[in-house]
Motif scaffolding. Structure first.
Motif, PDB file in Angstrom:
ATOM      1  N   LEU A  48      -2.460   2.046  -6.648  1.00 47.07           N
ATOM      2  CA  LEU A  48      -1.672   1.783  -5.531  1.00 47.07           C
ATOM      3  C   LEU A  48      -0.885   0.480  -5.480  1.00 47.07           C
ATOM      4  CD1 LEU A  48      -3.950   3.199  -2.613  1.00 47.07           C
ATOM      5  CD2 LEU A  48      -1.740   4.036  -2.730  1.00 47.07           C
ATOM      6  N   ALA A  49      -1.693  -0.361  -6.729  1.00 47.65           N
ATOM      7  CA  ALA A  49      -1.666  -1.479  -6.348  1.00 47.65           C
ATOM      8  C   ALA A  49      -0.708  -1.880  -7.599  1.00 47.65           C
ATOM      9  CB  ALA A  49      -2.495  -2.220  -7.501  1.00 47.65           C
ATOM     10  N   VAL A  50       0.097  -0.623  -8.457  1.00 48.99           N
ATOM     11  CA  VAL A  50       0.667  -0.478  -9.403  1.00 48.99           C
ATOM     12  C   VAL A  50       1.834  -0.034  -8.516  1.00 48.99           C
ATOM     13  CG1 VAL A  50       1.661   0.133 -11.617  1.00 48.99           C
ATOM     14  CG2 VAL A  50      -0.476  -0.778 -10.746  1.00 48.99           C
ATOM     15  N   LYS A  51       1.911   1.129  -7.868  1.00 46.70           N
ATOM     16  CA  LYS A  51       3.019   2.280  -7.608  1.00 46.70           C
ATOM     17  C   LYS A  51       3.454   1.347  -6.029  1.00 46.70           C
ATOM     18  CE  LYS A  51       2.515   5.491 -10.934  1.00 46.70           C
ATOM     19  NZ  LYS A  51       2.591   6.672 -10.954  1.00 46.70           N
ATOM     20  N   SER A  52       2.589   0.902  -4.766  1.00 45.60           N
ATOM     21  CA  SER A  52       3.297   0.562  -4.105  1.00 45.60           C
ATOM     22  C   SER A  52       3.126  -0.541  -3.089  1.00 45.60           C
ATOM     23  CB  SER A  52       1.470   1.349  -2.794  1.00 45.60           C
ATOM     24  OG  SER A  52       2.080   2.271  -1.336  1.00 45.60           O
ATOM     25  N   ASN A  53       3.065  -0.576  -1.640  1.00 50.56           N
ATOM     26  CA  ASN A  53       2.813  -1.802  -1.580  1.00 50.56           C
ATOM     27  C   ASN A  53       2.450  -1.839  -0.503  1.00 50.56           C
ATOM     28  OD1 ASN A  53       4.534  -1.372   0.969  1.00 50.56           O
ATOM     29  ND2 ASN A  53       5.997  -1.164   0.081  1.00 50.56           N
ATOM     30  N   PHE A  54       1.878  -3.608  -0.036  1.00 53.42           N
ATOM     31  CA  PHE A  54       1.410  -3.005   1.504  1.00 53.42           C
ATOM     32  C   PHE A  54       1.219  -2.513   3.099  1.00 53.42           C
ATOM     33  CE2 PHE A  54      -0.914  -5.589   5.548  1.00 53.42           C
ATOM     34  CZ  PHE A  54      -1.655  -5.248   5.328  1.00 53.42           C
ATOM     35  N   ILE A  55       2.795  -2.871   3.123  1.00 53.31           N
ATOM     36  CA  ILE A  55       2.813  -1.482   4.413  1.00 53.31           C
ATOM     37  C   ILE A  55       2.979  -0.636   3.992  1.00 53.31           C
ATOM     38  CG2 ILE A  55       5.442  -0.705   5.400  1.00 53.31           C
ATOM     39  CD1 ILE A  55       4.439  -4.021   5.894  1.00 53.31           C
ATOM     40  N   GLU A  56       2.994   0.252   2.792  1.00 55.34           N
ATOM     41  CA  GLU A  56       2.614   1.375   2.472  1.00 55.34           C
ATOM     42  C   GLU A  56       1.497   1.822   2.845  1.00 55.34           C
ATOM     43  OE1 GLU A  56       5.502   4.992   0.159  1.00 55.34           O
ATOM     44  OE2 GLU A  56       3.363   3.486  -1.491  1.00 55.34           O
ATOM     45  N   VAL A  57       0.667   1.060   1.943  1.00 53.41           N
ATOM     46  CA  VAL A  57      -0.481   1.088   1.972  1.00 53.41           C
ATOM     47  C   VAL A  57      -1.557   1.178   3.351  1.00 53.41           C
ATOM     48  CG1 VAL A  57      -3.214   0.162   1.622  1.00 53.41           C
ATOM     49  CG2 VAL A  57      -1.253   0.563  -0.035  1.00 53.41           C
ATOM     50  N   GLY A  99     -17.301   2.212 -11.259  1.00 58.05           N
ATOM     51  CA  GLY A  99     -16.157   1.191 -10.545  1.00 58.05           C
ATOM     52  C   GLY A  99     -15.363   1.663 -10.200  1.00 58.05           C
ATOM     53  N   ILE A 100     -15.113   2.456  -9.000  1.00 61.71           N
ATOM     54  CA  ILE A 100     -14.069   3.121  -8.525  1.00 61.71           C
ATOM     55  C   ILE A 100     -14.389   2.777  -7.294  1.00 61.71           C
ATOM     56  CG2 ILE A 100     -13.036   5.636  -7.676  1.00 61.71           C
ATOM     57  CD1 ILE A 100     -14.329   6.740 -10.185  1.00 61.71           C
ATOM     58  N   LEU A 101     -12.293   2.369  -6.375  1.00 60.65           N
ATOM     59  CA  LEU A 101     -11.628   2.327  -5.171  1.00 60.65           C
ATOM     60  C   LEU A 101     -10.937   3.955  -4.715  1.00 60.65           C
ATOM     61  CD1 LEU A 101     -12.480   0.102  -2.781  1.00 60.65           C
ATOM     62  CD2 LEU A 101     -10.978  -0.926  -3.630  1.00 60.65           C
ATOM     63  N   GLU A 102     -10.967   3.924  -3.742  1.00 53.51           N
ATOM     64  CA  GLU A 102      -9.785   4.768  -3.341  1.00 53.51           C
ATOM     65  C   GLU A 102      -9.370   4.628  -2.025  1.00 53.51           C
ATOM     66  OE1 GLU A 102     -11.391   8.865  -6.726  1.00 53.51           O
ATOM     67  OE2 GLU A 102     -11.553   8.967  -4.648  1.00 53.51           O
ATOM     68  N   TYR A 103      -8.334   4.635  -1.482  1.00 54.10           N
ATOM     69  CA  TYR A 103      -8.143   5.043   0.021  1.00 54.10           C
ATOM     70  C   TYR A 103      -7.793   6.014   0.037  1.00 54.10           C
ATOM     71  CZ  TYR A 103      -8.192  -0.530  -0.162  1.00 54.10           C
ATOM     72  OH  TYR A 103      -7.956  -1.603  -0.210  1.00 54.10           O
ATOM     73  N   ARG A 104      -8.340   6.757   0.912  1.00 58.96           N
ATOM     74  CA  ARG A 104      -7.701   7.966   0.756  1.00 58.96           C
ATOM     75  C   ARG A 104      -7.000   8.935   0.185  1.00 58.96           C
ATOM     76  NH1 ARG A 104      -8.124   8.934   6.713  1.00 58.96           N
ATOM     77  NH2 ARG A 104      -7.146   7.528   7.809  1.00 58.96           N
ATOM     78  N   GLY A 105      -8.312   9.064  -1.420  1.00 59.71           N
ATOM     79  CA  GLY A 105      -8.716   9.531  -2.329  1.00 59.71           C
ATOM     80  C   GLY A 105      -7.755   9.031  -3.841  1.00 59.71           C
TER      81      GLY A 105
END
Ligand SMILES: CC(C)(COP(=O)(O)OP(=O)(O)OC[C@H]1O[C@@H](n2cnc3c(N)ncnc32)[C@H](O)[C@@H]1OP(=O)(O)O)[C@@H](O)C(=O)NCCC(=O)NCCS
Length: 388
Positions: free
Chosen positions: A43-52, A31-37
């Motif tokens: 990412l859902a908690v710490k980042s935002n869509f523009i940064e992603v 049940g793992i999904l990673e973007y660029r590791g």
């Protein structure tokens, strides 16, 4: 040279690698999904869509300057040209928003020529324009369809809040803004799915990015790709009340029908995107300004399904929760897939750019099963066993 003998047809190319990619990673058993590791939950908690989007497209998290520049470039390219808006006014009011989105994205290629896809500047600015303008197109087409004036984007709002504002002419609650932004992050990439494959195939011909993204939008519009979340909402509307959940599920399973939003081809233990959205449901229920009816109903569905389908390794997927969350936030059902596209465009662009690095035009083969060396029969002598 390495000898390759691949003669067996694999329907849907299931399990056949179509490219080497360093963009996203899935482990369905864990049940793992990673973007660029980086795990999607982080990412859902710490980042935002523009940064992603930056992370996916350029391969690394941006530093402060890179982030500010990218954010400002996207923010200042959200407007649509008057001629594009005029063109949209002429499109039929009963058209599906995905048709609008595909048509207008394709037309953008005439206003912002980007034929030289090997030029880095061309690639950067077309990526910025596509990310920036898709929400404006979705919101404007929705308003035009309903006889309302499109609303100009506001540069003082966040990416997600601006989209909400262009749709409803009011700013979202902070919780709704956060959920909408996270929704885009959760949908931004998902390895080699059909629309991503489409963007790589079209990209491999060196077609321009507007053509690539419009092709990917067309691919996403099919009900086997986007759209399961719309089915979830329809199902909840059919169920109607909490008391009806159990009889409805029982009857559906009796008829050997699938429960929408449950199960996944790849994720066999948990859908990590669904888990993130599940967390939002509690927050939405607790919010005093949001009607919690649909969320209570969905919890009951989850409960009954877990009980009835126990042992089958079936879990609610991202579409189960995204349908419920969108619905509960007042987002019109026919905009679910266009919003999916607003997030996934980041992945399509990332895959296009990755494809160009080691490009070879896609040219698979086929397994011919038709006739050979047939005679040409004159028309008057042709007979069919059955009339068409
Ligand atoms: C997504 C989906 C196509 C995956 O299918 P799959 O990989 O073929 O699923 P499996 O073959 O592993 O299913 C195993 C068992 O669970 C059952 N099952 C799977 N999904 C089910 C569902 N949503 N409701 C009821 N039963 C389901 C299957 O019928 C099968 O039962 P069986 O062993 O008695 O024959 C399927 O779960 C589905 O159609 N879900 C509903 C639609 C949906 O939400 N799609 C969006 C996916 S993101």
């Amino acid at each position: 040279m390495e000898e390759r003998l691949i003669m067996d047809l694999v329907p849907g190319l299931e399990g056949i690698p179509a490219a080497e990619s360093a963009i996203s990673y899935i482990d369905g058993d864990e049940g793992i999904l990673e973007y660029r590791g980086i795990p999607i939950e982080t990412l859902a908690v710490k980042s935002n869509f523009i940064e992603v989007a930056y992370l996916l497209i350029f391969g690394e998290l941006p530093d402060r300057d890179e982030y500010e520049r990218f954010k400002s470039d996207v923010t200042y390219h959200t407007r649509l040209k008057l001629k594009i808006l005029r063109m949209m006014e002429w499109l039929p009011e009963n058209g599906h928003p995905m048709h609008y989105l595909q048509a207008v994205t394709s037309a953008m290629g005439m206003y912002y020529p980007a034929r030289d896809t090997l030029d880095e500047e061309v690639r950067y600015w077309s990526a910025v324009r596509l990310i920036a303008k898709l929400p404006t197109i979705v919101a404007a087409s929705h308003r035009l369809k309903h006889g309302d004036e499109p609303i100009k984007p506001r540069n003082d709002l966040s990416f997600a809040a601006n989209f909400y504002y262009m749709l409803f002419e009011r700013e979202p609650l902070p919780l709704v803004e956060r959920i909408l932004d996270t929704m885009l992050t959760l949908h931004a990439d998902h390895t080699m799915n059909a629309s991503t494959f489409s963007s790589r195939v079209v990209g491999s011909t060196l077609a321009d990015p507007y053509t690539i993204v419009s092709s990917a939008i067309g691919t996403l519009s099919g009900p086997l790709h986007g759209g399961a979340n719309e089915e979830v909402v329809r199902m909840l509307a059919e169920i109607g009340t909490k008391e009806n959940v159990r009889p409805y599920i029982e009857a559906r399973l009796e008829r050997k029908e699938k429960i929408m939003g449950i199960g996944h081809r790849v994720y066999k233990t948990r859908d990590p995107r669904g888990e993130v959205l599940k967390g939002f449901i509690e927050e939405l229920i607790a919010h005093k300004d949001i009607d919690s009816g649909v969320f209570e109903l969905s919890k009951e569905v989850e409960l009954v399904v877990a009980e009835r389908l126990t042992g089958k390794n079936l879990h609610p997927n991202v579409d189960f929760y995204s349908g419920i969350v969108f619905n509960g936030m007042g987002i019109p059902t026919d905009l679910f897939t266009p919003i999916f596209a607003m997030g996934r465009v980041a992945g399509w662009l990332a895959h296009w750019m990755e494809q160009l690095k080691t490009n070879r035009i896609y040219r698979p083969t086929q397994k011919y099963i038709g006739k050979r060396k047939e005679p040409y029969i004159p028309m008057e002598e042709r007979k069919r066993a059955t009339a068409r």
